[in-house]
Design an enzyme around this catalytic site. Structure first.
Site, short mmCIF file in Angstrom:
data_model
loop_
_atom_site.label_atom_id
_atom_site.label_comp_id
_atom_site.label_asym_id
_atom_site.label_seq_id
_atom_site.Cartn_x
_atom_site.Cartn_y
_atom_site.Cartn_z
N GLY A 1 40.95 57.18 48.59
CA GLY A 1 39.73 57.57 47.90
C GLY A 1 39.19 58.93 48.29
O GLY A 1 38.06 59.27 47.98
N GLY B 1 44.60 53.18 43.57
CA GLY B 1 43.22 52.72 43.46
C GLY B 1 42.55 53.38 42.26
O GLY B 1 42.75 53.00 41.11
N GLY B 2 41.76 54.41 42.54
CA GLY B 2 40.94 55.07 41.51
C GLY B 2 41.68 55.39 40.22
O GLY B 2 41.17 55.13 39.11
N ASN C 1 45.25 48.67 42.22
CA ASN C 1 44.24 47.88 42.92
C ASN C 1 42.87 48.27 42.37
O ASN C 1 42.39 49.37 42.62
CB ASN C 1 44.34 48.17 44.43
CG ASN C 1 43.23 47.49 45.23
OD1 ASN C 1 42.48 46.67 44.70
ND2 ASN C 1 43.12 47.85 46.50
N TRP C 2 42.29 47.35 41.61
CA TRP C 2 41.01 47.67 40.96
C TRP C 2 39.81 47.51 41.88
O TRP C 2 38.67 47.75 41.47
CB TRP C 2 40.83 46.79 39.71
CG TRP C 2 41.69 47.25 38.56
CD1 TRP C 2 42.47 48.38 38.51
CD2 TRP C 2 41.85 46.59 37.30
NE1 TRP C 2 43.10 48.46 37.29
CE2 TRP C 2 42.74 47.37 36.53
CE3 TRP C 2 41.34 45.42 36.74
CZ2 TRP C 2 43.12 47.02 35.24
CZ3 TRP C 2 41.71 45.06 35.45
CH2 TRP C 2 42.59 45.86 34.71
N LYS C 3 40.03 47.04 43.11
CA LYS C 3 38.93 46.88 44.07
C LYS C 3 37.74 46.18 43.40
O LYS C 3 37.95 45.28 42.59
CB LYS C 3 38.56 48.25 44.66
CG LYS C 3 39.81 48.95 45.22
CD LYS C 3 39.53 50.18 46.04
CE LYS C 3 40.84 50.73 46.58
NZ LYS C 3 40.67 51.84 47.49
N GLU D 1 49.27 52.69 53.51
CA GLU D 1 48.07 53.35 53.01
C GLU D 1 47.33 53.99 54.17
O GLU D 1 46.52 53.31 54.84
CB GLU D 1 47.16 52.33 52.31
CG GLU D 1 47.79 51.67 51.11
CD GLU D 1 46.74 51.21 50.10
OE1 GLU D 1 46.90 51.55 48.93
OE2 GLU D 1 45.76 50.56 50.51
N HIS E 1 44.43 44.76 53.25
CA HIS E 1 44.01 46.11 52.82
C HIS E 1 43.03 46.66 53.85
O HIS E 1 42.22 45.91 54.41
CB HIS E 1 43.37 46.02 51.43
CG HIS E 1 43.16 47.38 50.83
ND1 HIS E 1 42.13 48.20 51.21
CD2 HIS E 1 43.86 48.06 49.91
CE1 HIS E 1 42.21 49.34 50.53
NE2 HIS E 1 43.26 49.29 49.74
N GLU F 1 40.34 48.14 53.56
CA GLU F 1 38.93 47.84 53.25
C GLU F 1 38.58 46.41 53.68
O GLU F 1 37.44 46.12 54.04
CB GLU F 1 38.65 48.09 51.76
CG GLU F 1 38.61 49.60 51.48
CD GLU F 1 38.98 49.99 50.06
OE1 GLU F 1 39.06 49.13 49.18
OE2 GLU F 1 39.19 51.21 49.84
N SER G 1 45.20 58.11 47.10
CA SER G 1 45.03 59.22 46.17
C SER G 1 46.28 59.55 45.36
O SER G 1 46.59 60.71 45.13
CB SER G 1 44.52 60.46 46.92
OG SER G 1 43.29 60.17 47.58
P1 13P Z 1 42.88 55.51 45.92
O1 13P Z 1 44.11 55.63 45.03
O2 13P Z 1 41.61 55.48 45.17
O3 13P Z 1 42.94 56.52 47.02
O4 13P Z 1 42.98 54.07 46.64
C1 13P Z 1 44.13 53.69 47.27
C2 13P Z 1 44.04 52.26 47.63
O5 13P Z 1 43.29 51.88 48.51
C3 13P Z 1 44.88 51.30 46.89
O6 13P Z 1 44.91 50.06 47.49
#
Ligand code: 13P
Length: 253
Positions: free
Chosen positions: A173, A234-235, A9-11, A167, A95, A97, A213
């Site tokens: 994050g 994510g990251g 997920n590149w957000k 999640e 999600h 977020e 993470s």
């Molecule tokens: P991180 O891997 O950066 O913790 O993010 C997880 C995430 O929200 C994937 O959708």
């Protein structure tokens, strides 16, 4: 056997140019990989480019959100019909977020899930508890509630692929990954709730991913748990080499 899914997920990261330069490095690294389904979720402005560049490869691409209606006066939104028309295959729904910053409710996640299934888009429905709820002993209740709401009115006999991503909000994050045992417990419970709503066969086929993470160092241990069927990263999915390492986790840690 459930085919594992490793998704990035590149957000709100990467322009189209940056997305394409990621793919130039990433695609050769994983080109013969068939064990896992690999999916990228770029921003809406990069999605078309990523879909074009991944045609005839082992990488799929999806949207990070969508509306539930096919069209209408909804500024800023993208519909399931529009995603299907560009051959997008997957869509992230609910999600945390989106729930926090765009005020998406459990009902909206349910409407979106129905719309995704109706357009042959593979939904990745995200659920997860906050730290506060975990510390109050409410993890089970929150997860069961979110899953039950998302699946409300979904046809138990359906055969469309369904993916759920667990999640925990406190692990996103933050660098503090949930332990494999915590994730296994949560996934077991999520699968039980899917079984209660859609029956045991559908529950058995549902892929349940963990997100929060995930890194090359913890991917193998997480993937060794019986109910963890993949990762939503994510990251660590932003760098081609790092994400390729996660895709190639060893099945025995
Ligand atoms: P991180 O891997 O950066 O913790 O993010 C997880 C995430 O929200 C994937 O959708």
């Amino acid at each position: 056997m459930r085919k594992p899914v490793i998704a990035g997920n590149w957000k709100m990261y990467k322009t189209p140019k940056e997305s394409l330069s990621f793919l130039e490095r990433f695609l050769p690294l994983i080109k013969d990989h068939t064990r896992d389904e690999i999916v990228l979720f770029p921003t809406m402005s990069s999605l078309g480019y990523v879909l074009d560049a991944t045609q005839n490869t082992n990488v799929r691409a999806g949207a990070q959100t969508m509306h539930w209606l096919n069209e209408g006066p909804y500024t800023g939104q993208t519909s399931p019909t529009m995603l299907a028309s560009i051959h997008c295959t997957h869509v992230l729904l609910g999600h945390s977020e989106r729930r926090i910053y765009a005020h998406e409710t459990d009902d909206m996640v349910n409407w979106k899930l129905k719309a995704a299934l109706g357009h042959a888009l593979t939904p990745v429905v995200c659920v997860g508890e906050t730290l506060d709820k975990r510390q109050s002993g409410l993890t089970d209740a929150v997860l069961r509630w979110q899953v039950a709401c998302a699946l409300n009115g979904i046809e138990p006999a359906g055969s469309e692929p369904l993916i759920i991503a667990y999640e925990p909000v406190w692990a996103i994050g933050t660098g503090s990954t949930a332990t494999p045992a915590q994730v296994q417990d949560a996934h077991r419970m999520i699968r039980d709730e899917v079984a209660a709503r859609l029956g045991p066969d559908r529950a058995n086929e549902t892929r349940i991913l963990y997100g929060g993470s995930v890194k090359p160092e913890n991917a193998s241990t997480l993937m060794a748990q019986p109910d963890i069927d993949g990762a939503l990263v994510g990251g660590a999915s932003l760098d081609a080499e790092t994400f390729a390492q996660i895709v190639k986790y060893t099945s025995q840690p």
